[in-house]
Design a protein around this motif. Structure first.
Motif, short mmCIF file in Angstrom:
data_model
loop_
_atom_site.label_atom_id
_atom_site.label_comp_id
_atom_site.label_asym_id
_atom_site.label_seq_id
_atom_site.Cartn_x
_atom_site.Cartn_y
_atom_site.Cartn_z
N ASP A 135 -9.12 21.04 -5.01
CA ASP A 135 -9.71 21.71 -6.17
C ASP A 135 -9.49 20.89 -7.44
OD1 ASP A 135 -10.63 23.79 -4.62
OD2 ASP A 135 -8.93 25.09 -5.04
N LYS A 136 -8.28 20.37 -7.59
CA LYS A 136 -7.99 19.54 -8.76
C LYS A 136 -8.81 18.24 -8.73
CE LYS A 136 -3.85 19.68 -10.44
NZ LYS A 136 -4.10 20.23 -11.80
N LEU A 137 -8.94 17.64 -7.55
CA LEU A 137 -9.70 16.40 -7.43
C LEU A 137 -11.17 16.61 -7.81
CD1 LEU A 137 -8.30 14.87 -4.12
CD2 LEU A 137 -7.98 13.99 -6.44
N ILE A 138 -11.74 17.72 -7.36
CA ILE A 138 -13.14 18.00 -7.69
C ILE A 138 -13.29 18.23 -9.19
CG2 ILE A 138 -14.97 19.75 -7.44
CD1 ILE A 138 -14.08 20.05 -4.51
N TYR A 139 -12.38 18.96 -9.78
CA TYR A 139 -12.45 19.22 -11.22
C TYR A 139 -12.29 17.94 -12.02
CZ TYR A 139 -11.42 21.08 -15.84
OH TYR A 139 -11.45 21.33 -17.19
N TRP A 140 -11.29 17.13 -11.67
CA TRP A 140 -11.10 15.85 -12.37
C TRP A 140 -12.35 14.99 -12.28
CZ3 TRP A 140 -5.68 14.15 -10.14
CH2 TRP A 140 -4.68 14.85 -10.81
N THR A 141 -12.92 14.91 -11.07
CA THR A 141 -14.10 14.06 -10.86
C THR A 141 -15.29 14.56 -11.67
OG1 THR A 141 -13.32 13.56 -8.62
CG2 THR A 141 -15.62 13.05 -9.12
N ALA A 142 -15.48 15.87 -11.71
CA ALA A 142 -16.59 16.43 -12.49
C ALA A 142 -16.44 16.08 -13.97
CB ALA A 142 -16.64 17.95 -12.30
N GLN A 143 -15.22 16.20 -14.49
CA GLN A 143 -14.99 15.89 -15.90
C GLN A 143 -15.23 14.41 -16.18
OE1 GLN A 143 -14.39 18.24 -18.23
NE2 GLN A 143 -14.58 19.71 -16.56
N LYS A 153 -20.32 23.03 -5.84
CA LYS A 153 -19.23 23.18 -6.81
C LYS A 153 -19.43 22.23 -7.99
CE LYS A 153 -15.30 24.77 -8.34
NZ LYS A 153 -15.19 26.16 -8.85
N PHE A 154 -19.83 20.99 -7.70
CA PHE A 154 -20.10 20.04 -8.78
C PHE A 154 -21.26 20.54 -9.64
CE2 PHE A 154 -17.98 16.48 -6.31
CZ PHE A 154 -16.97 16.30 -7.25
N GLY A 155 -22.27 21.12 -9.00
CA GLY A 155 -23.39 21.66 -9.76
C GLY A 155 -22.94 22.75 -10.72
N GLU A 156 -22.04 23.59 -10.25
CA GLU A 156 -21.50 24.66 -11.09
C GLU A 156 -20.69 24.09 -12.26
OE1 GLU A 156 -17.96 27.95 -10.55
OE2 GLU A 156 -19.30 27.58 -8.85
N LEU A 157 -19.83 23.12 -11.97
CA LEU A 157 -18.97 22.55 -13.01
C LEU A 157 -19.75 21.74 -14.04
CD1 LEU A 157 -15.97 21.38 -10.77
CD2 LEU A 157 -15.92 23.20 -12.48
N MET A 158 -20.85 21.10 -13.60
CA MET A 158 -21.61 20.23 -14.49
C MET A 158 -22.91 20.87 -14.98
SD MET A 158 -20.88 16.40 -12.94
CE MET A 158 -21.55 16.66 -11.30
N ASN A 159 -23.09 22.15 -14.57
CA ASN A 159 -24.29 22.88 -14.99
C ASN A 159 -25.56 22.14 -14.60
OD1 ASN A 159 -25.63 25.09 -16.13
ND2 ASN A 159 -25.76 24.10 -18.15
N LYS A 160 -25.62 21.75 -13.33
CA LYS A 160 -26.77 21.01 -12.82
C LYS A 160 -27.33 21.70 -11.58
CE LYS A 160 -27.03 17.34 -15.53
NZ LYS A 160 -28.27 16.92 -16.21
N LYS A 161 -28.63 21.60 -11.43
CA LYS A 161 -29.27 22.10 -10.22
C LYS A 161 -29.00 21.12 -9.08
CE LYS A 161 -33.75 23.40 -8.27
NZ LYS A 161 -35.23 23.51 -8.50
N VAL A 162 -28.64 21.66 -7.93
CA VAL A 162 -28.29 20.82 -6.78
C VAL A 162 -29.41 20.85 -5.76
CG1 VAL A 162 -26.65 20.46 -4.90
CG2 VAL A 162 -25.84 21.22 -7.15
N THR A 163 -29.84 19.67 -5.33
CA THR A 163 -30.86 19.55 -4.29
C THR A 163 -30.22 18.95 -3.04
OG1 THR A 163 -32.58 19.18 -5.94
CG2 THR A 163 -33.08 18.56 -3.67
N LEU A 164 -30.32 19.66 -1.94
CA LEU A 164 -29.75 19.21 -0.68
C LEU A 164 -30.86 18.85 0.29
CD1 LEU A 164 -27.11 22.06 -0.27
CD2 LEU A 164 -26.71 19.78 -1.22
N LYS A 165 -30.58 17.91 1.18
CA LYS A 165 -31.55 17.57 2.22
C LYS A 165 -30.81 17.39 3.55
CE LYS A 165 -31.61 12.52 1.57
NZ LYS A 165 -32.48 11.34 1.32
N GLY A 166 -31.52 17.62 4.64
CA GLY A 166 -30.93 17.47 5.95
C GLY A 166 -30.19 18.72 6.40
#
Length: 345
Positions: free
Chosen positions: A315-323, A276-289
């Motif tokens: 949802d609001k917390l994630i949006y606020w944090t991304a901004q 979700k953060f990747g979508e909001l910030m237009n970033k590629k997300v790399t996961l491990k594990g």
């Protein structure tokens, strides 16, 4: 219902939001007998919590002495408190003479503690987390005490279990968590010995825009660093909501001591949050594990019965944090290490 913005533009707005009391906090302050003291006030939550209590007094139209105690390594925190009308006392809470010199106050909020730097410095961690609570329990045996603990005193539970409940037997992993259980036991001892009314707060990941699990994930997404999803699930709660609940816990102190889990109702997937953060910030997300079946999770239904559910949803917390994070605003630079599964900090 409080009004919230689309996102916060600066620290002044954020600090104001974190210290804005709910209607229930104002009503509690109106009925509360006595003054308030916050021990270890200069930590991540103490300043906004003490300012919330002060603002509640102003809205209630009553005058109470509110005192914040800390070493105040950052003078700006002391200045903010005093500008808000809060009295400050500077000193080392591990100094027995200093503790004995503190004013007698009916309502005590114990926020002091040590987490990071435990490994290699275990004795100091135990002194702060277990020795000091014994001193405070004795000093304030005739007061009501709300004492911070942590969800880390629980074991990891299956992510579909609904989270650990207050009735579950603590099984702390690592010396930090063990010392926090020691903190609880010293307050419980004081409560039983002196009939002191105590509330123990097991907190699971309070978050705001400068610090917390969401900031940890968002920062790695922004910097395109891999995110470990082994600790696959977490609970979080907006710090403003946590402040309000913890302030109100003074009315729910008991003897023997009452334990309350404080966290949000949502089970948060680290993987889905990162995406979700990747979508909001237009970033590629790399996961491990790979997600483990178990995680450190709390069930806060008992608190919801007493205080209601948090006003700010995930949802609001994630949006606020991304901004906030993508806007390159100030961060506290203190990772939570929530992904740690062995209890070493």
């Amino acid at each position: 219902m409080k009004k919230y913005p689309d996102y916060y533009e600066n620290e002044e707005e954020l600090e104001t939001a974190l210290s804005r009391p709910s209607r229930e906090v104002v009503e509690m302050i109106k009925k509360l007998d006595g003054d308030l003291i916050f021990l270890g006030v200069a930590g991540k939550m103490g300043v906004s919590m003490a300012r919330m209590a002060r603002e509640a007094c102003l809205q209630a139209g009553i005058e109470k002495r509110i005192i914040g105690v800390s070493r105040f390594s950052e003078e700006s925190q002391r200045q903010l408190l005093e500008e808000s009308g809060i009295e400050t006392l500077k000193g080392d809470l591990l100094d027995l003479d200093f503790v004995r010199s503190l004013p007698d106050v009916k309502n005590v909020y114990y926020l002091a503690g040590t987490k990071f730097g435990t490994t290699g410095n275990e004795s100091a961690t135990w002194a702060m987390n277990a020795y000091l609570p014994g001193l405070v329990a004795d000093k304030y045996k005739n007061s009501r005490i709300v004492a911070f603990s942590t969800g880390c005193v629980y074991s990891h539970v299956h992510h579909q279990s609904g989270g650990s409940k207050e009735t579950d037997v603590p099984q702390p992993i690592g010396e930090y968590a063990q010392s926090c259980l020691g903190r609880e036991r010293l307050f419980e001892f004081g409560s039983l010995k002196n009939h002191t009314f105590v509330s123990l707060i097991r907190l699971f990941y309070a978050v705001e825009m400068r610090y917390g699990v969401l900031v940890d994930i968002a920062t790695k997404v922004l910097e395109e660093k891999p995110i470990d999803v082994t600790m696959g699930y977490v609970n979080v709660i907006w710090q403003g909501d946590a402040n309000a609940m913890i302030l109100r816990a003074i009315e729910h102190c008991e003897s023997p001591a009452k334990t309350l889990n404080i966290t949000g109702p949502e089970l948060l997937s680290v993987r889905e949050t990162a995406l979700k953060f990747g979508e909001l910030m237009n970033k590629k997300v790399t996961l491990k594990g790979v997600e483990a079946e178990t995680a450190l999770l709390g069930n806060a239904e008992e608190s919801f019965k007493r205080f209601g559910k948090p006003e700010v949803g995930i949802d609001k917390l994630i949006y606020w944090t991304a901004q906030w994070v993508s806007g390159k605003h100030k961060l506290l630079g203190k990772p939570t290490h929530f992904e740690n599964r062995d209890g070493n900090y």
